[in-house]
Design an enzyme around this catalytic site. Structure first.
Site, PDB file in Angstrom:
ATOM      1  N   TRP A  10       0.823  -1.221   0.000  1.00 21.83           N
ATOM      2  CA  TRP A  10       0.000   0.000   0.000  1.00 21.83           C
ATOM      3  C   TRP A  10       0.850   1.261   0.000  1.00 21.83           C
ATOM      4  O   TRP A  10       0.335   2.354  -0.154  1.00 21.83           O
ATOM      5  CB  TRP A  10      -0.928   0.014   1.220  1.00 21.83           C
ATOM      6  CG  TRP A  10      -1.930  -1.108   1.266  1.00 21.83           C
ATOM      7  CD1 TRP A  10      -2.244  -1.986   0.252  1.00 21.83           C
ATOM      8  CD2 TRP A  10      -2.765  -1.464   2.375  1.00 21.83           C
ATOM      9  NE1 TRP A  10      -3.202  -2.862   0.665  1.00 21.83           N
ATOM     10  CE2 TRP A  10      -3.560  -2.564   1.967  1.00 21.83           C
ATOM     11  CE3 TRP A  10      -2.929  -0.974   3.663  1.00 21.83           C
ATOM     12  CZ2 TRP A  10      -4.482  -3.177   2.802  1.00 21.83           C
ATOM     13  CZ3 TRP A  10      -3.859  -1.576   4.509  1.00 21.83           C
ATOM     14  CH2 TRP A  10      -4.620  -2.666   4.081  1.00 21.83           C
ATOM     15  N   GLU A  96      12.129   2.047  -3.688  1.00 23.96           N
ATOM     16  CA  GLU A  96      11.915   3.396  -3.143  1.00 23.96           C
ATOM     17  C   GLU A  96      12.783   3.612  -1.909  1.00 23.96           C
ATOM     18  O   GLU A  96      13.271   4.713  -1.654  1.00 23.96           O
ATOM     19  CB  GLU A  96      10.423   3.607  -2.835  1.00 23.96           C
ATOM     20  CG  GLU A  96       9.627   3.806  -4.120  1.00 23.96           C
ATOM     21  CD  GLU A  96       8.181   3.343  -4.050  1.00 23.96           C
ATOM     22  OE1 GLU A  96       7.647   3.182  -2.947  1.00 23.96           O
ATOM     23  OE2 GLU A  96       7.595   3.138  -5.135  1.00 23.96           O
ATOM     24  N   GLU A 166      11.572  -6.584  -9.117  1.00 26.85           N
ATOM     25  CA  GLU A 166      10.823  -5.377  -9.448  1.00 26.85           C
ATOM     26  C   GLU A 166      11.712  -4.434 -10.261  1.00 26.85           C
ATOM     27  O   GLU A 166      12.489  -3.650  -9.680  1.00 26.85           O
ATOM     28  CB  GLU A 166      10.378  -4.664  -8.169  1.00 26.85           C
ATOM     29  CG  GLU A 166       9.461  -5.478  -7.292  1.00 26.85           C
ATOM     30  CD  GLU A 166       8.542  -4.580  -6.459  1.00 26.85           C
ATOM     31  OE1 GLU A 166       7.333  -4.746  -6.566  1.00 26.85           O
ATOM     32  OE2 GLU A 166       9.055  -3.697  -5.754  1.00 26.85           O
ATOM     33  N   GLY A 172       5.192   1.728 -10.601  1.00 28.60           N
ATOM     34  CA  GLY A 172       4.370   2.937 -10.553  1.00 28.60           C
ATOM     35  C   GLY A 172       4.338   3.728 -11.843  1.00 28.60           C
ATOM     36  O   GLY A 172       3.873   4.864 -11.874  1.00 28.60           O
ATOM     37  N   SER A 211       3.872  -2.393 -11.947  1.00 19.71           N
ATOM     38  CA  SER A 211       2.663  -2.130 -12.742  1.00 19.71           C
ATOM     39  C   SER A 211       1.912  -3.399 -13.119  1.00 19.71           C
ATOM     40  O   SER A 211       1.304  -3.475 -14.183  1.00 19.71           O
ATOM     41  CB  SER A 211       3.010  -1.301 -13.989  1.00 19.71           C
ATOM     42  OG  SER A 211       3.550  -0.050 -13.612  1.00 19.71           O
ATOM     43  N   GLY A 232       1.610  -2.742  -6.223  1.00 18.69           N
ATOM     44  CA  GLY A 232       1.488  -1.422  -5.605  1.00 18.69           C
ATOM     45  C   GLY A 232       0.118  -0.833  -5.881  1.00 18.69           C
ATOM     46  O   GLY A 232      -0.860  -1.136  -5.201  1.00 18.69           O
ATOM     47  N   GLY A 233       0.022  -0.001  -6.902  1.00 19.73           N
ATOM     48  CA  GLY A 233      -1.202   0.749  -7.209  1.00 19.73           C
ATOM     49  C   GLY A 233      -2.468  -0.097  -7.217  1.00 19.73           C
ATOM     50  O   GLY A 233      -3.481   0.278  -6.613  1.00 19.73           O
TER      51      GLY A 233
HETATM   52  C1  PEP Z   1       5.624  -1.713  -5.791  1.00 20.62           C
HETATM   53  O1  PEP Z   1       5.614  -0.624  -5.226  1.00 20.62           O
HETATM   54  O2  PEP Z   1       6.188  -2.678  -5.251  1.00 20.62           O
HETATM   55  C2  PEP Z   1       4.960  -1.846  -7.066  1.00 20.62           C
HETATM   56  C3  PEP Z   1       5.115  -2.937  -7.763  1.00 20.62           C
HETATM   57  O3  PEP Z   1       4.172  -0.774  -7.454  1.00 20.62           O
HETATM   58  P1  PEP Z   1       3.211  -0.722  -8.744  1.00 20.62           P
HETATM   59  O4  PEP Z   1       2.437  -1.991  -8.798  1.00 20.62           O
HETATM   60  O5  PEP Z   1       2.351   0.475  -8.506  1.00 20.62           O
HETATM   61  O6  PEP Z   1       4.103  -0.570  -9.932  1.00 20.62           O
END
Ligand code: PEP
Length: 248
Positions: A10, A96, A166, A172, A211, A232-233
Site C-alpha cells: 500500500w 523506493e 521489481e 508505478g 505495474s 502497488g497501485g
Molecule cells: C511496488 O511498489 O512494489 C509496485 C510494484 O508498485 P506498482 O504496482 O504500482 O508498480
C-alpha cells in the site's frame, strides 16, 4: 510445486476509513482465492488490519524495519514490534527505500537478516533501473543484490525468503515488463540460487512487481518462474487486487 503468492504494497496510502473499506472489500471476495495473499500496510495501521483479518486467510506484512531490536532509534520500528501486531512478512529493499533513503545492498542484507532472526518472512526486492537495463547491467545488478544477502544469511535461509523482482522502470509507471522480459530475469535469479543449492532454488518463491494489474497478471504469473506478484497501485483497489489474487 510452488504456491502463488500475491502481496499488496500500500506504500504511504491509508487512512482509518480507507483501510476499513479496502480490507473489507478484499475479505468479501476471498471465497474463491487459492493464492496466498499478503497485505503490507503502513506501520500505524498494522493493528487495525490485524483486527480486520482475524480468522481470514489474509496475511499481514509491514513495509520496512530497523535492523536493531530496541533502543535509541527515534522514529524507527523493529521486527519485534512488527511481529507484535501479528505480521508475518516485511518488505525489505524496495527500490523506493534504496533510492530515496539510501539503502545499500549491505543494509538491505542486514535487514533481511533482522527479519529472519525474528521469524518474519522478508519480501526481498531486487531490480535494475532503466539506465542499468539499457547499459546491459540487469544481471550484474540483480546478482550483486542477491549475492550480498546470500553471503550474509546463507542459501538455506532462502527457504524462508520471498524474492520480488521489481524492475525500477516498471514500478508505478504503468510500463510493465513483458512476460518474456520478466521471465528471463526470474529464470536468471532461480539459476543464481540453483548454483548454490538447487533444492532451495526450486522452492524459493520469486514474485514479479512493477505495474502488475488485473489485465496483465495472468500472462505474467503464467510464466514458469513467476510465482505471483508484488502489487502497488492495483492493491489499493479491492476488485483489481482480488482479480490478481484469483490468478493463482
Ligand atoms: C511496488 O511498489 O512494489 C509496485 C510494484 O508498485 P506498482 O504496482 O504500482 O508498480
Amino acid at each position: 510445486m510452488r504456491k502463488t503468492i500475491v502481496a499488496g504494497n500500500w506504500k504511504m496510502n491509508a487512512s482509518k476509513e480507507s483501510v476499513n473499506k479496502l480490507v473489507l472489500g478484499i475479505l468479501s471476495g476471498m471465497g474463491n482465492v487459492s493464492s496466498e495473499v499478503v497485505v503490507c500496510a503502513p506501520f500505524p495501521y498494522l493493528s487495525q488490519v490485524e483486527a480486520l483479518i482475524t480468522h481470514s486467510q489474509i496475511k499481514l506484512g509491514a513495509q520496512n524495519l530497523n535492523l536493531n531490536m530496541s533502543g535509541a532509534f527515534t522514529g524507527e520500528v523493529s521486527a519485534k514490534m512488527i511481529k507484535d501486531f501479528g505480521a508475518q512478512h516485511v518488505i525489505v529493499g524496495h527500490s523506493e527505500r534504496r533510492s530515496l533513503y539510501g539503502e545499500t545492498n549491505i543494509m538491505v542484507a542486514e535487514k533481511v537478516k533482522a527479519a529472519l532472526d525474528n521469524d518474519l518472512i522478508p519480501l526481498f526486492c531486487v531490480g535494475e533501473t532503466l539506465e542499468q537495463r539499457e547499459a546491459g547491467e540487469t544481471e550484474s545488478v540483480v546478482d550483486a543484490q542477491i549475492n550480498t544477502v546470500v553471503e550474509l544469511v546463507g542459501i538455506e535461509a532462502f527457504l524462508n525468503i520471498i524474492v520480488a523482482y521489481e524492475p525500477v522502470w516498471a514500478i508505478g509507471t504503468g510500463v510493465t515488463a513483458s512476460p518474456e522480459q520478466a521471465q528471463a530475469v526470474h529464470a536468471f535469479i532461480r539459476q543464481l540460487l540453483a548454483n548454490k543449492d538447487n533444492g532451495v532454488a526450486q522452492q524459493t518463491p520469486i514474485l514479479y512487481g512493477g505495474s502488475m494489474n488485473a489485465t496483465n497478471a495472468n500472462e505474467l504469473i503464467a510464466c514458469a518462474d513467476i510465482d505471483g506478484g508484488l502489487i502497488g497501485g492495483a492493491s489499493l483497489k479491492p476488485e483489481d487486487f482480488l482479480q490478481i489474487c484469483r490468478v493463482g
